[in-house]
Design a protein around this motif. Structure first.
Motif, PDB file in Angstrom:
ATOM      1  N   GLU A  72       0.883  -1.346   0.083  1.00  0.00           N
ATOM      2  CA  GLU A  72      -0.071   0.016  -0.017  1.00  0.00           C
ATOM      3  C   GLU A  72       0.901   1.294  -0.020  1.00  0.00           C
ATOM      4  OE1 GLU A  72      -3.273   0.285  -0.680  1.00  0.00           O
ATOM      5  OE2 GLU A  72      -3.084  -2.025  -0.805  1.00  0.00           O
ATOM      6  N   ARG A  73       1.922   1.241   0.681  1.00  0.00           N
ATOM      7  CA  ARG A  73       2.845   2.287   0.853  1.00  0.00           C
ATOM      8  C   ARG A  73       3.668   2.534  -0.594  1.00  0.00           C
ATOM      9  NH1 ARG A  73       4.197   4.968   5.174  1.00  0.00           N
ATOM     10  NH2 ARG A  73       3.343   4.305   7.218  1.00  0.00           N
ATOM     11  N   LEU A  74       3.807   1.609  -1.233  1.00  0.00           N
ATOM     12  CA  LEU A  74       4.767   1.652  -2.428  1.00  0.00           C
ATOM     13  C   LEU A  74       3.845   1.860  -3.732  1.00  0.00           C
ATOM     14  CD1 LEU A  74       7.287  -1.183  -2.081  1.00  0.00           C
ATOM     15  CD2 LEU A  74       7.761   1.089  -1.783  1.00  0.00           C
ATOM     16  N   SER A 112      -2.985 -17.734  -0.749  1.00  0.00           N
ATOM     17  CA  SER A 112      -4.297 -17.734   0.126  1.00  0.00           C
ATOM     18  C   SER A 112      -4.799 -16.370   0.082  1.00  0.00           C
ATOM     19  CB  SER A 112      -4.106 -18.391   1.508  1.00  0.00           C
ATOM     20  OG  SER A 112      -3.175 -17.979   2.165  1.00  0.00           O
ATOM     21  N   LEU A 113      -5.960 -16.110   0.514  1.00  0.00           N
ATOM     22  CA  LEU A 113      -6.746 -15.128   0.694  1.00  0.00           C
ATOM     23  C   LEU A 113      -6.038 -13.980   1.550  1.00  0.00           C
ATOM     24  CD1 LEU A 113     -10.346 -16.154   0.505  1.00  0.00           C
ATOM     25  CD2 LEU A 113      -9.005 -14.930  -1.449  1.00  0.00           C
ATOM     26  N   ASP A 114      -5.282 -14.459   2.872  1.00  0.00           N
ATOM     27  CA  ASP A 114      -4.653 -13.526   3.511  1.00  0.00           C
ATOM     28  C   ASP A 114      -3.221 -13.152   2.996  1.00  0.00           C
ATOM     29  OD1 ASP A 114      -3.541 -15.904   3.979  1.00  0.00           O
ATOM     30  OD2 ASP A 114      -4.052 -15.771   6.120  1.00  0.00           O
ATOM     31  N   GLU A 115      -2.698 -13.736   1.853  1.00  0.00           N
ATOM     32  CA  GLU A 115      -1.474 -13.443   1.407  1.00  0.00           C
ATOM     33  C   GLU A 115      -1.385 -12.663   0.180  1.00  0.00           C
ATOM     34  OE1 GLU A 115       0.520 -18.003   2.462  1.00  0.00           O
ATOM     35  OE2 GLU A 115      -0.358 -17.630   0.544  1.00  0.00           O
ATOM     36  N   TYR A 116      -2.168 -11.772  -0.150  1.00  0.00           N
ATOM     37  CA  TYR A 116      -2.637 -10.910  -1.160  1.00  0.00           C
ATOM     38  C   TYR A 116      -1.178  -9.963  -1.140  1.00  0.00           C
ATOM     39  CZ  TYR A 116      -4.215  -7.614   2.250  1.00  0.00           C
ATOM     40  OH  TYR A 116      -4.471  -6.959   3.402  1.00  0.00           O
ATOM     41  N   GLY A 117      -0.989  -9.587  -0.126  1.00  0.00           N
ATOM     42  CA  GLY A 117       0.196  -8.538  -0.142  1.00  0.00           C
ATOM     43  C   GLY A 117       1.608  -9.217  -0.511  1.00  0.00           C
ATOM     44  N   ALA A 118       1.635 -10.419  -0.364  1.00  0.00           N
ATOM     45  CA  ALA A 118       3.103 -10.879  -0.558  1.00  0.00           C
ATOM     46  C   ALA A 118       3.218 -11.893  -1.524  1.00  0.00           C
ATOM     47  CB  ALA A 118       3.042 -11.980   0.776  1.00  0.00           C
ATOM     48  N   LEU A 119       2.196 -11.915  -2.468  1.00  0.00           N
ATOM     49  CA  LEU A 119       2.332 -12.744  -3.608  1.00  0.00           C
ATOM     50  C   LEU A 119       2.700 -12.102  -4.948  1.00  0.00           C
ATOM     51  CD1 LEU A 119      -1.158 -14.398  -3.138  1.00  0.00           C
ATOM     52  CD2 LEU A 119       1.025 -15.527  -2.631  1.00  0.00           C
ATOM     53  N   GLY A 120       3.039 -10.804  -4.911  1.00  0.00           N
ATOM     54  CA  GLY A 120       3.397  -9.963  -5.991  1.00  0.00           C
ATOM     55  C   GLY A 120       4.579 -10.641  -6.832  1.00  0.00           C
ATOM     56  N   ASP A 121       5.540 -11.140  -6.458  1.00  0.00           N
ATOM     57  CA  ASP A 121       6.694 -11.791  -6.958  1.00  0.00           C
ATOM     58  C   ASP A 121       6.442 -13.097  -7.524  1.00  0.00           C
ATOM     59  OD1 ASP A 121       8.365  -9.429  -6.943  1.00  0.00           O
ATOM     60  OD2 ASP A 121       9.047 -10.366  -4.891  1.00  0.00           O
ATOM     61  N   ASP A 122       5.694 -13.812  -6.922  1.00  0.00           N
ATOM     62  CA  ASP A 122       5.214 -15.277  -7.180  1.00  0.00           C
ATOM     63  C   ASP A 122       4.241 -14.940  -8.561  1.00  0.00           C
ATOM     64  OD1 ASP A 122       6.630 -16.480  -5.314  1.00  0.00           O
ATOM     65  OD2 ASP A 122       5.003 -16.338  -4.042  1.00  0.00           O
ATOM     66  N   MET A 123       3.226 -14.191  -8.476  1.00  0.00           N
ATOM     67  CA  MET A 123       2.407 -14.072  -9.502  1.00  0.00           C
ATOM     68  C   MET A 123       3.095 -13.337 -10.737  1.00  0.00           C
ATOM     69  SD  MET A 123      -1.211 -12.986  -7.645  1.00  0.00           S
ATOM     70  CE  MET A 123      -2.303 -14.440  -6.907  1.00  0.00           C
ATOM     71  N   PRO A 140      -4.537  -5.549  -7.764  1.00  0.00           N
ATOM     72  CA  PRO A 140      -3.761  -5.424  -8.886  1.00  0.00           C
ATOM     73  C   PRO A 140      -2.168  -4.890  -8.424  1.00  0.00           C
ATOM     74  CG  PRO A 140      -5.872  -4.717  -9.522  1.00  0.00           C
ATOM     75  CD  PRO A 140      -6.009  -4.719  -7.933  1.00  0.00           C
ATOM     76  N   HIS A 141      -2.233  -4.128  -7.673  1.00  0.00           N
ATOM     77  CA  HIS A 141      -1.011  -3.214  -7.506  1.00  0.00           C
ATOM     78  C   HIS A 141      -0.065  -4.098  -6.504  1.00  0.00           C
ATOM     79  CE1 HIS A 141      -4.139  -2.293  -4.292  1.00  0.00           C
ATOM     80  NE2 HIS A 141      -2.879  -1.946  -3.280  1.00  0.00           N
ATOM     81  N   ALA A 142      -0.238  -5.355  -6.169  1.00  0.00           N
ATOM     82  CA  ALA A 142       0.491  -6.226  -5.281  1.00  0.00           C
ATOM     83  C   ALA A 142       1.661  -6.436  -6.449  1.00  0.00           C
ATOM     84  CB  ALA A 142       0.035  -7.491  -4.793  1.00  0.00           C
ATOM     85  N   VAL A 143       1.180  -6.500  -7.829  1.00  0.00           N
ATOM     86  CA  VAL A 143       2.236  -7.077  -8.737  1.00  0.00           C
ATOM     87  C   VAL A 143       3.238  -6.056  -9.178  1.00  0.00           C
ATOM     88  CG1 VAL A 143       2.536  -8.204 -10.905  1.00  0.00           C
ATOM     89  CG2 VAL A 143       0.484  -8.949  -9.637  1.00  0.00           C
ATOM     90  N   PRO A 144       4.557  -5.954  -8.889  1.00  0.00           N
ATOM     91  CA  PRO A 144       5.295  -4.720  -9.435  1.00  0.00           C
ATOM     92  C   PRO A 144       4.982  -4.467 -10.893  1.00  0.00           C
ATOM     93  CG  PRO A 144       6.529  -5.982  -7.983  1.00  0.00           C
ATOM     94  CD  PRO A 144       5.215  -6.915  -8.114  1.00  0.00           C
ATOM     95  N   PRO A 172      -2.902   5.507  -8.829  1.00  0.00           N
ATOM     96  CA  PRO A 172      -1.654   4.671  -8.580  1.00  0.00           C
ATOM     97  C   PRO A 172      -1.679   3.452  -9.690  1.00  0.00           C
ATOM     98  CG  PRO A 172      -2.567   5.064  -6.581  1.00  0.00           C
ATOM     99  CD  PRO A 172      -3.616   5.436  -7.618  1.00  0.00           C
ATOM    100  N   LEU A 173      -2.598   2.827 -10.107  1.00  0.00           N
ATOM    101  CA  LEU A 173      -2.725   1.814 -11.192  1.00  0.00           C
ATOM    102  C   LEU A 173      -2.361   2.256 -12.594  1.00  0.00           C
ATOM    103  CD1 LEU A 173      -5.688  -0.281  -9.965  1.00  0.00           C
ATOM    104  CD2 LEU A 173      -3.542  -1.234 -10.006  1.00  0.00           C
ATOM    105  N   ARG A 174      -2.787   3.409 -12.881  1.00  0.00           N
ATOM    106  CA  ARG A 174      -2.401   4.110 -14.088  1.00  0.00           C
ATOM    107  C   ARG A 174      -0.830   4.286 -14.178  1.00  0.00           C
ATOM    108  NH1 ARG A 174      -7.007   4.567 -16.593  1.00  0.00           N
ATOM    109  NH2 ARG A 174      -8.973   5.261 -15.832  1.00  0.00           N
TER     110      ARG A 174
END
Length: 358
Positions: free
Chosen positions: A159-161, A262-273, A291-295, A316-318
């Motif tokens: 969220e901060r990034l 899993s549903l509570d890992e949404y913030g930690a999945l960016g690199d895996d996805m 969507p913004h979890a994915v760099p 931010p998404l744009r």
């Protein structure tokens, strides 16, 4: 950062967390209007929220006796399996000992106290304040508490990034028109181009976000699209139950779904996805939920359709380079208390174009 836009409340975060822990009754120890909207919403999701309704007299002389009375009333009236007493700004300021009230009340229902107020800069403080006494009470393991701390830190980092906390103020927007984006998405899907649809959703919001993947598959069943979702079997009791229900129903609808996280890992999945995206190397990409979890490094050169439920997430998404950004307004209230997939606005638009020529 000193924000001038409203930010989530740590008290509300604590309420949602005790719900996920299987608490039946939450007692807000404060004024009757504290967190009123979310308290009412959570009642739609099976958590009974009551309040000690502290007023000016208790502000001066304290409200422990009142809290004891409410606890006894709640146990007798609702016969809960678990209870939680949630602090507020008032209980913090007057220095109320909520655990002493539980001990003196004579109730036998397992209960925890959550010492929290709305003055924390991060709402995850409310989550941690609820998880720590839950671990002490044996409701979760120490390993799960450690896991949750890590996931909360990663979600906060995202969220901060790249999220709604990335700037002091972000103008809320409604995003692109859904019928324009739906037409463009289906043109890609029906043209034979290689696609990928990802759900990276937070907890119960997945009940609606998964619908957008289902709708794309229904509208373009022969498209070369792979489907990925964070519906793994991990997390707090309610989170695991929601994931299982959504996963089962999506598969019953014929969605060819692969699971990542899993549903509570949404913030930690960016690199895996992101790695899954790179392996697939799609021409177009649909990402729903967070969507913004994915760099941006993983989506460069790809036409990206992203869907969020936060109007302050559009800008931010744009900036991440997403060509189509959509908002599902009021998604969260519509997914509280449900136990089956909820049709989304974008999903309904896709379905309306099911038989339309590309």
């Amino acid at each position: 950062m000193q924000y001038i836009q409203p930010r989530p409340s740590s008290i509300v975060a604590a309420l949602y967390t005790v719900r996920d822990l299987g608490v039946d009754v939450a007692v807000l120890h404060g004024p009757s209007g504290c967190s009123f909207k979310h308290a009412r919403l959570l009642e739609e999701d099976g958590l009974r929220v009551i309040t000690t309704s502290l007023a000016d007299n208790e502000f001066i002389f304290g409200g422990q006796q009142l809290l004891e009375d409410v606890l006894r009333y709640a146990e007798k009236t609702f016969n809960p399996k678990r209870m939680a007493v949630i602090g507020t700004c008032v209980s913090m300021i007057i220095g109320e000992d909520m655990q002493a009230a539980i001990d003196s009340s004579g109730i036998t229902t397992p209960a925890i106290t959550v010492d929290i107020h709305a003055g924390f800069s991060e709402n995850i403080d409310g989550v941690i304040a609820a998880l720590e006494p839950a671990a002490k009470a044996g409701w979760i393991t120490e390993d799960e508490l450690t896991r949750q701390r890590h996931l909360l830190a990663k979600a906060n980092e995202v969220e901060r990034l790249r999220g709604a906390a990335s700037k002091r103020y972000i103008e809320p927007e409604r995003g692109d028109l859904k019928h324009i984006a739906a037409q463009a998405l289906l043109e890609y899907a029906r043209s034979g181009k290689k696609g990928m649809a990802i759900m990276n959703a937070k907890k119960e919001t997945a009940y609606m976000f998964i619908d957008e993947l289902c709708a794309l598959h229904e509208a373009a069943p022969d498209a070369d699209v792979t489907y990925l979702a964070n519906l793994g079997d991990c997390g707090l009791p309610k989170v695991r139950g929601d994931a299982e229900r959504i996963r089962t129903e999506a598969q019953e609808r014929g969605l060819p779904l692969s699971i990542l996280g899993s549903l509570d890992e949404y913030g930690a999945l960016g690199d895996d996805m992101g790695s899954a995206i790179q392996e697939r190397n799609p021409d177009f990409l649909l990402i729903v939920g967070v969507p913004h979890a994915v760099p941006a490094e993983y989506t460069k050169g790809i036409t990206v359709f992203s869907i969020t439920n936060g109007p302050r997430q559009v800008a931010p998404l744009r900036e991440l380079g997403h060509q189509y950004v959509l908002v599902e307004i009021d998604l969260h209230p519509k997914t509280l208390g449900v136990r089956s997939i909820v049709e989304s606005e974008f999903g309904a638009v896709l379905r309306s174009m099911k038989c339309a020529p590309s």
